[in-house]
Design an enzyme around this catalytic site. Structure first.
Site, PDB file in Angstrom:
ATOM      1  N   HIS A  68       0.826  -1.215   0.000  1.00 34.77           N
ATOM      2  CA  HIS A  68       0.000   0.000   0.000  1.00 34.77           C
ATOM      3  C   HIS A  68       0.857   1.261   0.000  1.00 34.77           C
ATOM      4  O   HIS A  68       2.093   1.202   0.100  1.00 34.77           O
ATOM      5  CB  HIS A  68      -0.939   0.003   1.212  1.00 34.77           C
ATOM      6  CG  HIS A  68      -0.222   0.063   2.538  1.00 34.77           C
ATOM      7  ND1 HIS A  68       0.294   1.237   3.057  1.00 34.77           N
ATOM      8  CD2 HIS A  68       0.053  -0.907   3.460  1.00 34.77           C
ATOM      9  CE1 HIS A  68       0.854   0.993   4.228  1.00 34.77           C
ATOM     10  NE2 HIS A  68       0.730  -0.301   4.497  1.00 34.77           N
TER      11      HIS A  68
ATOM     12  N   SER B 136       1.506   4.154  -5.086  1.00 34.60           N
ATOM     13  CA  SER B 136       2.078   5.379  -4.527  1.00 34.60           C
ATOM     14  C   SER B 136       3.434   5.113  -3.858  1.00 34.60           C
ATOM     15  O   SER B 136       4.333   4.569  -4.482  1.00 34.60           O
ATOM     16  CB  SER B 136       1.081   5.999  -3.547  1.00 34.60           C
ATOM     17  OG  SER B 136       1.455   7.306  -3.195  1.00 34.60           O
TER      18      SER B 136
END
Length: 443
Positions: free
Chosen positions: A167, A242
């Site tokens: 993540h 990201s």
């Protein structure tokens, strides 16, 4: 057209002289808070926590110094450059001499004065609730696994493909488990899949050690320790979003002979052709400007260590209070996981991951990508054309330097909706990527 031009002019004016004035005041406030937090640390914990206002040669105890980002110490501050920090450095010694710290400790903690001090899991400015310190019982990352049942695996002779999901910043494994996992098949006609969604070091329900610098190397080693070694992964795919892209690339490069494919979503890529990529990354992702508000908040949190700690003290330490308020205001019995995850970090983990991974990792990304391409690893990158968090130029720059990388721009999507608004399509694309990444041909 006229409206757009007028809007751009207004933004330019707002980000001009007023911006300089506001951030000048922030320089002063951060210097003041440096003194305040040094004093409070002495009172609350009998020692002053080290900060990055000092020159790294003066104060660093980190063995892997090369993995620290230059941005930790080279952030411009008018008052630090003028030498005002000398008083802050002498403050602990001054307060001890005149007895202020001892007096306050006796007044505030009369029952603990004679007890032997010991290192606690969290700072006094971090939340100490049961949930936030539950990680002290383990030294491994929190990992969510989705796989076929043991009986199905034993009956089937189909090969097993392993996939590690990483993540991004201020998120957790729920970014994947509550969205994409619902559309990913555990088994297909010819393959069984085993999915690992991790909480990165310092985020979600994973450990948040106060002594860690949350460097790129530490993040990679924790994934190796928590996922790869315990599950004996000899081959796997990587999917990252990201900030997680930088970690995912580094992980894949370390195990380049085992990785089959790498899927990156909105990677903050900054070429290091002339050196100084870390500082360039900070100037891009956290440019000092007042508008839009999201950019202003990002700049404030990334440039000012002690202001950032103050914000974490107000919001993260008291997250349960804020969660109750939001529930009352929104009439919700349960908050979205994205809101819950936003405070599942400490200032130490958030601050250092921002600088040592997003900024500091920039100086390693080119080398890692070269390793993967030479090993024949298939790299697929996608980003939304409306992304305001990571400039779309990052995508074109990566493609320009590494033509072998496959890139795709998704129209009408931003930093998160590039996945959230097209979950089923995204999952299908991943399965297709994995199916076509069976064989690698080294370059």
């Amino acid at each position: 057209m006229i409206t757009s031009s007028f809007s751009e002019k207004c933004t330019s004016v707002i980000n001009g002289a007023p911006s300089w004035a506001v951030f000048f005041l922030f320089d002063l406030l951060d210097y003041f808070l440096c003194i305040v937090f040094r004093f409070l640390d002495e009172v609350m914990e009998e020692k002053s926590e080290s900060c990055h206002c000092n020159n790294p040669r003066e104060k660093t105890h980190f063995a892997e110094y090369e993995f620290l980002s230059e941005t930790l110490y080279r952030r411009r501050n008018v008052f630090r450059q003028a030498g005002f920090l000398r008083f802050a450095n002498k403050l602990p010694e001054i307060t001890k001499k005149i007895g202020i710290v001892t007096f306050l400790r006796k007044f505030l903690f009369p029952h603990t004065m004679n007890k032997v001090s010991h290192e606690v899991a969290n700072r006094w400015s971090d939340c100490g609730c049961k949930t936030c310190v539950s990680w002290i019982n383990t030294d491994k990352l929190n990992v969510i696994v989705k796989q076929p049942s043991i009986s199905d695996l034993s009956i089937s002779n189909k090969p097993v493909e392993n996939v590690i999901f990483v993540h991004g910043f201020l998120a957790s494994s729920s970014f994947w488990t509550n969205t994409v996992f619902k559309y990913l098949p555990e088994t297909t006609e010819g393959t069984n899949y085993r999915f690992f969604a991790i909480d990165l070091l310092g985020f979600g329900d994973s450990p948040k050690p106060r002594a860690s610098q949350y460097s790129l190397k530490e993040h990679v080693e924790m994934i190796e320790k928590s996922v790869i070694l315990p599950n004996n992964l000899t081959s796997f795919h990587v999917v990252a979003h990201s900030m997680g892209c930088i970690i995912g690339i580094a992980l894949a490069a370390k195990f380049s002979d085992s990785v089959k494919s790498v899927a990156l979503v909105a990677p903050p890529y900054f070429a290091d052709s002339k050196g100084g990529a870390s500082c360039a990354a900070l100037d891009v992702v956290a440019k000092k400007k007042l508008w839009p508000p999201a950019s202003f908040f990002t700049a404030m949190m990334c440039w000012y260590e002690h202001i950032g700690r103050g914000v974490c003290l107000v919001f993260c330490r008291h997250h349960r209070t804020w969660e109750r308020i939001i529930k009352i205001v929104t009439w919700r019995r349960k908050l979205p996981t994205a809101i819950m995850d936003f405070t599942k970090h400490t200032h130490q983990s958030g601050w250092h991951s921002m600088h040592n991974v997003i900024c500091g990792g920039a100086k390693f990304t080119d080398k890692h990508l070269e390793t993967l391409i030479k090993s024949g690893v298939k790299i697929n990158v996608m980003q939304g054309d409306k992304d305001v968090v990571v400039p779309i130029d990052c995508l074109s720059n990566m493609k320009g330097k590494f033509p072998a990388v496959e890139v795709e721009v998704i129209a009408g999507t931003d930093h998160s909706t590039v996945i959230m608004s097209r979950r089923e399509v995204f999952a299908a694309n991943l399965v297709s990527l994995w199916a076509t990444s069976e064989k690698k041909q080294k370059v």
